[in-house]
Scaffold this motif. Sequence first.
Motif, PDB file in Angstrom:
ATOM      1  N   VAL A 138       0.830  -1.205   0.000  1.00 23.47           N
ATOM      2  CA  VAL A 138       0.000   0.000   0.000  1.00 23.47           C
ATOM      3  C   VAL A 138       0.865   1.255   0.000  1.00 23.47           C
ATOM      4  O   VAL A 138       0.563   2.242  -0.685  1.00 23.47           O
ATOM      5  CB  VAL A 138      -0.956  -0.022   1.216  1.00 23.47           C
ATOM      6  N   VAL A 139       1.948   1.240   0.775  1.00 18.88           N
ATOM      7  CA  VAL A 139       2.864   2.391   0.771  1.00 18.88           C
ATOM      8  C   VAL A 139       3.456   2.594  -0.617  1.00 18.88           C
ATOM      9  O   VAL A 139       3.583   3.735  -1.098  1.00 18.88           O
ATOM     10  CB  VAL A 139       3.977   2.184   1.827  1.00 18.88           C
ATOM     11  N   LEU A 140       3.818   1.490  -1.281  1.00 22.86           N
ATOM     12  CA  LEU A 140       4.341   1.590  -2.646  1.00 22.86           C
ATOM     13  C   LEU A 140       3.293   2.177  -3.580  1.00 22.86           C
ATOM     14  O   LEU A 140       3.603   3.022  -4.439  1.00 22.86           O
ATOM     15  CB  LEU A 140       4.787   0.212  -3.123  1.00 22.86           C
ATOM     16  N   LEU A 141       2.034   1.767  -3.423  1.00 27.94           N
ATOM     17  CA  LEU A 141       0.965   2.295  -4.266  1.00 27.94           C
ATOM     18  C   LEU A 141       0.747   3.783  -4.015  1.00 27.94           C
ATOM     19  O   LEU A 141       0.608   4.573  -4.962  1.00 27.94           O
ATOM     20  CB  LEU A 141      -0.322   1.514  -3.994  1.00 27.94           C
ATOM     21  N   LEU A 142       0.708   4.179  -2.740  1.00 30.11           N
ATOM     22  CA  LEU A 142       0.511   5.591  -2.410  1.00 30.11           C
ATOM     23  C   LEU A 142       1.683   6.446  -2.899  1.00 30.11           C
ATOM     24  O   LEU A 142       1.487   7.583  -3.362  1.00 30.11           O
ATOM     25  CB  LEU A 142       0.335   5.755  -0.898  1.00 30.11           C
ATOM     26  N   LEU A 143       2.887   5.894  -2.802  1.00 26.66           N
ATOM     27  CA  LEU A 143       4.053   6.626  -3.298  1.00 26.66           C
ATOM     28  C   LEU A 143       3.970   6.833  -4.802  1.00 26.66           C
ATOM     29  O   LEU A 143       4.268   7.933  -5.317  1.00 26.66           O
ATOM     30  CB  LEU A 143       5.324   5.864  -2.925  1.00 26.66           C
ATOM     31  N   SER A 144       3.546   5.808  -5.529  1.00 27.10           N
ATOM     32  CA  SER A 144       3.388   5.939  -6.982  1.00 27.10           C
ATOM     33  C   SER A 144       2.298   6.946  -7.319  1.00 27.10           C
ATOM     34  O   SER A 144       2.459   7.773  -8.249  1.00 27.10           O
ATOM     35  CB  SER A 144       3.054   4.579  -7.593  1.00 27.10           C
ATOM     36  N   LEU A 145       1.204   6.899  -6.556  1.00 26.86           N
ATOM     37  CA  LEU A 145       0.102   7.831  -6.798  1.00 26.86           C
ATOM     38  C   LEU A 145       0.530   9.273  -6.533  1.00 26.86           C
ATOM     39  O   LEU A 145       0.221  10.181  -7.326  1.00 26.86           O
ATOM     40  CB  LEU A 145      -1.081   7.449  -5.909  1.00 26.86           C
ATOM     41  N   THR A 147       3.619  10.537  -6.508  1.00 26.03           N
ATOM     42  CA  THR A 147       4.624  10.974  -7.481  1.00 26.03           C
ATOM     43  C   THR A 147       3.969  11.329  -8.812  1.00 26.03           C
ATOM     44  O   THR A 147       4.281  12.374  -9.423  1.00 26.03           O
ATOM     45  CB  THR A 147       5.666   9.863  -7.687  1.00 26.03           C
ATOM     46  N   ALA A 148       3.054  10.487  -9.275  1.00 24.46           N
ATOM     47  CA  ALA A 148       2.379  10.769 -10.547  1.00 24.46           C
ATOM     48  C   ALA A 148       1.518  12.020 -10.447  1.00 24.46           C
ATOM     49  O   ALA A 148       1.407  12.791 -11.420  1.00 24.46           O
ATOM     50  CB  ALA A 148       1.517   9.569 -10.942  1.00 24.46           C
ATOM     51  N   SER A 149       0.918  12.260  -9.286  1.00 24.01           N
ATOM     52  CA  SER A 149       0.087  13.457  -9.117  1.00 24.01           C
ATOM     53  C   SER A 149       0.926  14.719  -9.183  1.00 24.01           C
ATOM     54  O   SER A 149       0.527  15.720  -9.795  1.00 24.01           O
ATOM     55  CB  SER A 149      -0.655  13.383  -7.774  1.00 24.01           C
ATOM     56  N   VAL A 150       2.087  14.695  -8.543  1.00 27.76           N
ATOM     57  CA  VAL A 150       2.972  15.865  -8.588  1.00 27.76           C
ATOM     58  C   VAL A 150       3.453  16.109 -10.028  1.00 27.76           C
ATOM     59  O   VAL A 150       3.452  17.253 -10.518  1.00 27.76           O
ATOM     60  CB  VAL A 150       4.163  15.654  -7.631  1.00 27.76           C
ATOM     61  N   ILE A 151       3.853  15.041 -10.712  1.00 26.72           N
ATOM     62  CA  ILE A 151       4.308  15.198 -12.095  1.00 26.72           C
ATOM     63  C   ILE A 151       3.176  15.705 -12.979  1.00 26.72           C
ATOM     64  O   ILE A 151       3.369  16.605 -13.828  1.00 26.72           O
ATOM     65  CB  ILE A 151       4.864  13.866 -12.623  1.00 26.72           C
ATOM     66  N   ASP A 166      -4.423  21.911  -8.984  1.00 30.85           N
ATOM     67  CA  ASP A 166      -3.566  21.914  -7.803  1.00 30.85           C
ATOM     68  C   ASP A 166      -3.296  20.464  -7.415  1.00 30.85           C
ATOM     69  O   ASP A 166      -3.747  19.525  -8.078  1.00 30.85           O
ATOM     70  CB  ASP A 166      -4.197  22.698  -6.651  1.00 30.85           C
ATOM     71  N   LEU A 167      -2.556  20.292  -6.311  1.00 35.73           N
ATOM     72  CA  LEU A 167      -2.168  18.936  -5.917  1.00 35.73           C
ATOM     73  C   LEU A 167      -3.379  18.106  -5.511  1.00 35.73           C
ATOM     74  O   LEU A 167      -3.438  16.911  -5.813  1.00 35.73           O
ATOM     75  CB  LEU A 167      -1.162  18.991  -4.766  1.00 35.73           C
ATOM     76  N   GLY A 168      -4.355  18.711  -4.849  1.00 33.75           N
ATOM     77  CA  GLY A 168      -5.551  17.971  -4.454  1.00 33.75           C
ATOM     78  C   GLY A 168      -6.325  17.444  -5.648  1.00 33.75           C
ATOM     79  O   GLY A 168      -6.716  16.270  -5.693  1.00 33.75           O
ATOM     80  N   GLN A 169      -6.559  18.318  -6.636  1.00 36.07           N
ATOM     81  CA  GLN A 169      -7.257  17.883  -7.846  1.00 36.07           C
ATOM     82  C   GLN A 169      -6.451  16.832  -8.593  1.00 36.07           C
ATOM     83  O   GLN A 169      -7.003  15.888  -9.147  1.00 36.07           O
ATOM     84  CB  GLN A 169      -7.522  19.091  -8.751  1.00 36.07           C
ATOM     85  N   SER A 170      -5.153  17.003  -8.613  1.00 32.02           N
ATOM     86  CA  SER A 170      -4.302  16.046  -9.311  1.00 32.02           C
ATOM     87  C   SER A 170      -4.352  14.672  -8.635  1.00 32.02           C
ATOM     88  O   SER A 170      -4.399  13.635  -9.317  1.00 32.02           O
ATOM     89  CB  SER A 170      -2.866  16.567  -9.359  1.00 32.02           C
ATOM     90  N   LEU A 171      -4.348  14.659  -7.287  1.00 36.57           N
ATOM     91  CA  LEU A 171      -4.453  13.380  -6.567  1.00 36.57           C
ATOM     92  C   LEU A 171      -5.765  12.678  -6.885  1.00 36.57           C
ATOM     93  O   LEU A 171      -5.795  11.461  -7.122  1.00 36.57           O
ATOM     94  CB  LEU A 171      -4.325  13.620  -5.067  1.00 36.57           C
ATOM     95  N   PHE A 172      -6.858  13.426  -6.886  1.00 39.54           N
ATOM     96  CA  PHE A 172      -8.155  12.815  -7.189  1.00 39.54           C
ATOM     97  C   PHE A 172      -8.204  12.319  -8.626  1.00 39.54           C
ATOM     98  O   PHE A 172      -8.726  11.226  -8.905  1.00 39.54           O
ATOM     99  CB  PHE A 172      -9.277  13.823  -6.947  1.00 39.54           C
ATOM    100  N   THR A 173      -7.639  13.085  -9.548  1.00 37.23           N
ATOM    101  CA  THR A 173      -7.632  12.678 -10.961  1.00 37.23           C
ATOM    102  C   THR A 173      -6.838  11.395 -11.153  1.00 37.23           C
ATOM    103  O   THR A 173      -7.289  10.461 -11.832  1.00 37.23           O
ATOM    104  CB  THR A 173      -7.056  13.795 -11.826  1.00 37.23           C
TER     105      THR A 173
END
Length: 296
Positions: A138-145, A147-151, A166-173
Amino acid sequence: MPVFDRERLRVFVDSPVFHRAVIAVIALNGIALGLETSHELADRHATAFLVIDRVILGVFVIEIILRIVVHGEAFFRDPWSWFDLIIVGMALVPASESVSILRLFRFLRVLRLISVVPGMRRVVSALFTAIPGLASAVVLLLLSLYTASVIGEQLFHEVAPQYFGDLGQSLFTMFTVLTVENWPQVAGDVMAKEPLAWIFFATFIVITAFFVLNLLIGVIVSAMEAEVNAQRWKEDQELELKQHTAVMDEIRALSERVDRLAAALPVAVSTRPAGADARDAAPADRTTGGEAPQPE
């Protein structure tokens, strides 16, 4: 309570008939709670629902009491027994207007199916066993999520602010893309202005949806397999113990018979006629080379 009556009660409580009856009561409770969510039925048959709820709760209380009487201290050493006791105990807490949330605890009684059905118990036990491995995945999945959201926010916040403003919208997307649900629309809107954006989305889906999520599934399957093997090992150990006990009982019985036969042998020797020793001694003299006395 006499030992005999307690043993009979134990046989009854552990019998498949009692087990199926408890499952039927839990299922009936779930159906009644589901029907009660209809306001029309709840208003029309309020008294009937109240009676059914009290009867079912009484059955659960009696069942818990019987299990405590039968199993004694072993009842409190079983985590699933504590699970049942807590759920039934919460249903007994009086609920007033100030603590109306306690009324919702009776809906938790349906969860008792988990503790009653052995297959469900194994599944839940496997999930708890898999928590250490799941945590890493799960930590690996959250880290990938993350990182991809920031990029994604850095690359597409101007061309698609509704998705990466913003980062919140990017995380949800990116979480939406992770579920592989409606992601072509997100990718299509971004690719209308950035044609090479498909590389970003395809890479993210392959890494998360195909690799990391399958890793999570693999951890759970491995835990399930270990739980099933542990159950089979326990059953094999119980079978070997029964066989060992049967063999030891047979050996003990044979040993007792040998002891009785050995105890009977001296009695048989002592009951021989008195002249038998003299007659047996004469051949012994001849065999030792002695000569019989000659008449004068």
